[in-house]
Design an enzyme around this catalytic site. Structure first.
Site, PDB file in Angstrom:
ATOM      1  N   LYS A 267      36.028  60.987  12.882  1.00 51.55           N
ATOM      2  CA  LYS A 267      35.140  59.899  12.453  1.00 51.55           C
ATOM      3  C   LYS A 267      35.113  59.813  10.929  1.00 51.55           C
ATOM      4  CE  LYS A 267      31.772  60.089  16.244  1.00 51.55           C
ATOM      5  NZ  LYS A 267      31.958  58.711  16.717  1.00 51.55           N
ATOM      6  N   ARG A 341      32.753  60.387  27.844  1.00 55.76           N
ATOM      7  CA  ARG A 341      33.195  60.047  29.200  1.00 55.76           C
ATOM      8  C   ARG A 341      34.051  61.175  29.793  1.00 55.76           C
ATOM      9  NH1 ARG A 341      36.022  54.766  26.779  1.00 55.76           N
ATOM     10  NH2 ARG A 341      34.354  55.174  25.297  1.00 55.76           N
TER      11      ARG A 341
HETATM   12  N1  BES Z   1      29.051  59.487  20.306  1.00 56.57           N
HETATM   13  C1  BES Z   1      29.897  58.379  20.101  1.00 56.57           C
HETATM   14  C2  BES Z   1      29.186  57.057  20.320  1.00 56.57           C
HETATM   15  C3  BES Z   1      28.207  56.657  19.255  1.00 56.57           C
HETATM   16  C4  BES Z   1      28.618  56.119  18.065  1.00 56.57           C
HETATM   17  C5  BES Z   1      26.866  56.758  19.526  1.00 56.57           C
HETATM   18  C6  BES Z   1      27.680  55.714  17.135  1.00 56.57           C
HETATM   19  C7  BES Z   1      25.939  56.350  18.611  1.00 56.57           C
HETATM   20  C8  BES Z   1      26.351  55.830  17.402  1.00 56.57           C
HETATM   21  C9  BES Z   1      31.080  58.418  21.069  1.00 56.57           C
HETATM   22  O1  BES Z   1      31.536  59.673  21.428  1.00 56.57           O
HETATM   23  C10 BES Z   1      32.208  57.689  20.416  1.00 56.57           C
HETATM   24  O2  BES Z   1      32.634  58.136  19.377  1.00 56.57           O
HETATM   25  N2  BES Z   1      32.650  56.609  21.016  1.00 56.57           N
HETATM   26  C11 BES Z   1      33.667  55.812  20.471  1.00 56.57           C
HETATM   27  C12 BES Z   1      34.562  55.336  21.589  1.00 56.57           C
HETATM   28  C13 BES Z   1      35.820  54.648  21.126  1.00 56.57           C
HETATM   29  C14 BES Z   1      36.738  55.639  20.442  1.00 56.57           C
HETATM   30  C15 BES Z   1      36.491  54.031  22.324  1.00 56.57           C
HETATM   31  C16 BES Z   1      33.041  54.621  19.760  1.00 56.57           C
HETATM   32  O3  BES Z   1      32.069  54.091  20.268  1.00 56.57           O
HETATM   33  O4  BES Z   1      33.508  54.268  18.679  1.00 56.57           O
HETATM   34 ZN    ZN Z   2      32.953  60.433  20.039  1.00 52.97          ZN
END
Ligand code: BES
Ligand code: ZN
Ligand code: ZN
Length: 488
Positions: A267, A341
């Site tokens: 990230k 997931r």
């Molecule tokens: N934990 C995150 C989702 C998230 C992001 C929650 C910001 C709250 C605030 C999750 O694990 C994630 O990173 N999801 C990705 C999925 C994508 C790579 C398909 C996302 O939402 O960007």
């Molecule tokens: Zn994530």
């Protein structure tokens, strides 16, 4: 644990009184009494239109006789438990600011109901919630007694509601505490110890699967995500049998990522600290279990929490890897940041062993959900209209709102993989739905609902503006689930 005593009392003028007023501005008998005591200040303020009784409006009157907080509740017809929860939080926060040991809460209603008492107790506790574990000075003034004004002091049925309100508030604060903890002080194994501690003096049974057991069982998803971390993962199971013997349980599943760096698909660093909240689903499930046990609800309930960090390292799982889950299905990992997931897949598959009456999962699953619904409403998806509708109604009743997104077959096709059964990301669109579509591969035909709490599990600016919610973890899902279980 809360230590503010709440008791019912009939009206008497005290050091600090809060009183609610609707926007019709009619004064209840008690409010009229207060008004008289403070030289008709309330009437004159209303006359001068300095207070109009709208919801979210409040005014503190500091008089030589007593301090009075007027709290607007808006339209009488739109009164809800949540508005009272909010009003009670305003009262306890003001009592704290004024440093009064005891305060009274008067609500313009002819008769207090059990629902109202619960909401008022919850609001007063949650308003005082403060995550101060890391403050060198932890001294925090708390009012010692709250008098809830009722007409007739001898209502024992209402006394029970004080306890119920406290139990639920305690559970919400537990969820907030766990979510608010930084990841280095809340590892998967530390969470497992906490679950065991919670079970030690309650009718709950906690089992923890460690790495060896997870390998034996084939939890490829949880182990895959964990493979980049120095912290061992674990799978926490909490069981409560308050229902009939052999009655199918309701299984709650919570995403418990103690920190989400994104892994190899790392990230950006801005706001990455917020990913300590990625364990909020698990925090809520653990707290639901505590509340269910303390309330002695007549149902069988299971809580499942797959717990791990998501870290990049030489041993981390990588884009392109293929993972085999507990139910033997396979997934191609195209983004290691879509890890929620992946761990939920094992947990949902494991849930089938219980032949559950239904499965409900909570997960801070997708950034897309924050884009779609913002911070006031959680995403809701699933395969069972009855559960979806009941959860929606619980959301309206409790103020923890949810909104359904469509989970139709078109979306399930978007995660087909060329080399495995499915892949862990869809295309650019409908990120919340394709994530839920991935989960749907692991629930078979059991009634199931998924709550994406990415936007609601914590708040940066206090949205949704409620007095009992402050910056940080909200504990969302506890109030909703307990309401849902009590109305089954
Ligand atoms: N934990 C995150 C989702 C998230 C992001 C929650 C910001 C709250 C605030 C999750 O694990 C994630 O990173 N999801 C990705 C999925 C994508 C790579 C398909 C996302 O939402 O960007
Ligand atoms: Zn994530
Ligand atoms: Zn995550």
């Amino acid at each position: 644990m809360n230590n503010m005593k709440k008791k019912f009392s009939t009206f008497e003028i005290g050091s600090f009184i809060s009183t609610t007023i609707y926007d019709d501005l009619s004064l209840s008998p008690n409010t009229r009494k207060i008004d008289k005591q403070i030289g008709n200040l309330i009437s004159s303020i209303i006359k001068n239109k300095e207070f109009t009784g709208k919801s979210n409006e409040s005014i503190l009157l500091r008089t030589p006789q007593t301090n009075v907080l007027l709290i607007g509740l808006g339209n009488k017809k739109c009164i809800s438990n949540d508005k009272l929860r909010d009003a009670a939080a305003k009262a306890s926060i003001t009592a704290k600011k004024l440093k009064t040991k005891s305060f009274s809460f008067n609500h313009d209603v002819s008769d207090m109901t059990n629902d109202y008492v619960e909401a008022v107790v919850q609001g007063s506790e949650l308003g005082l919630y403060n995550f101060n574990v890391y403050k060198s000075n932890k001294k925090d003034f708390r009012p010692l007694t709250m008098n809830i004004i009722i007409k007739n002091k001898t209502k024992t049925s209402l006394t029970k509601s004080i306890r119920t309100g406290e139990i639920i508030a305690d559970a919400i604060m537990l969820s907030r505490d766990i979510s608010n903890l930084p990841s280095r002080d809340c590892t998967p194994l530390q969470l497992a110890s906490r679950a065991k501690k919670i079970s030690s003096n309650r009718p709950l049974k906690t089992t923890v699967f460690n790495t060896d057991k997870l390998k034996k069982l084939g939890f490829g998803g949880l182990l895959g995500v964990a493979s980049g971390s120095q912290q061992p993962p674990c799978f926490i199971i909490m069981e409560y049998n308050g229902g009939k013997r052999g009655e199918k349980p309701i299984v709650f599943v919570g995403k418990t990522i103690t920190f989400d760096t994104g892994g190899i698909s790392i990230k950006p660093s801005a706001s990455m600290d917020e990913m300590k909240y990625d364990k909020s689903g698990g925090a809520t499930v653990m707290s639901i279990m505590q509340a269910v046990a303390d309330l002695k609800l007549p149902v069988n309930v299971v809580g499942l929490m797959p717990a791990t960090e998501n870290m990049p390292s030489g041993s981390a799982y990588k884009p392109g890897d293929v993972i085999t889950f507990y139910n033997k299905k396979t997934a191609e990992i195209l983004n290691t940041d879509a890890e929620g997931r992946v761990i939920l897949a094992d947990a949902l598959s494991y849930a089938q062993n219980y032949k559950p009456r239904m499965i409900i999962d909570f997960a801070t699953l997708t950034g897309a959900c924050v884009i779609a619904l913002g911070n006031a409403v959680s995403g809701l998806l699933g395969n069972d209209k009855k559960i979806i509708n009941s959860l929606f109604e619980s959301g309206e009743r409790t103020g923890e709102k949810v909104w359904e997104l469509p989970l139709t077959n078109e979306y399930k096709k978007l995660i087909k993989s060329d080399i495995a059964d499915i892949k862990n990301i869809g295309g650019r669109g409908a990120g919340t739905i394709t994530a839920a579509a991935f989960l749907s591969y692991f629930v078979d035909d059991y009634p199931w609902a998924h709550l994406d709490i990415a936007g609601t599990a914590w708040t940066q600016d206090g949205t949704p503006k409620k007095s009992y919610i402050k910056k940080g973890a909200t504990g969302v899902g506890v109030l909703l689930s307990i309401d849902f279980l009590r109305n089954l």
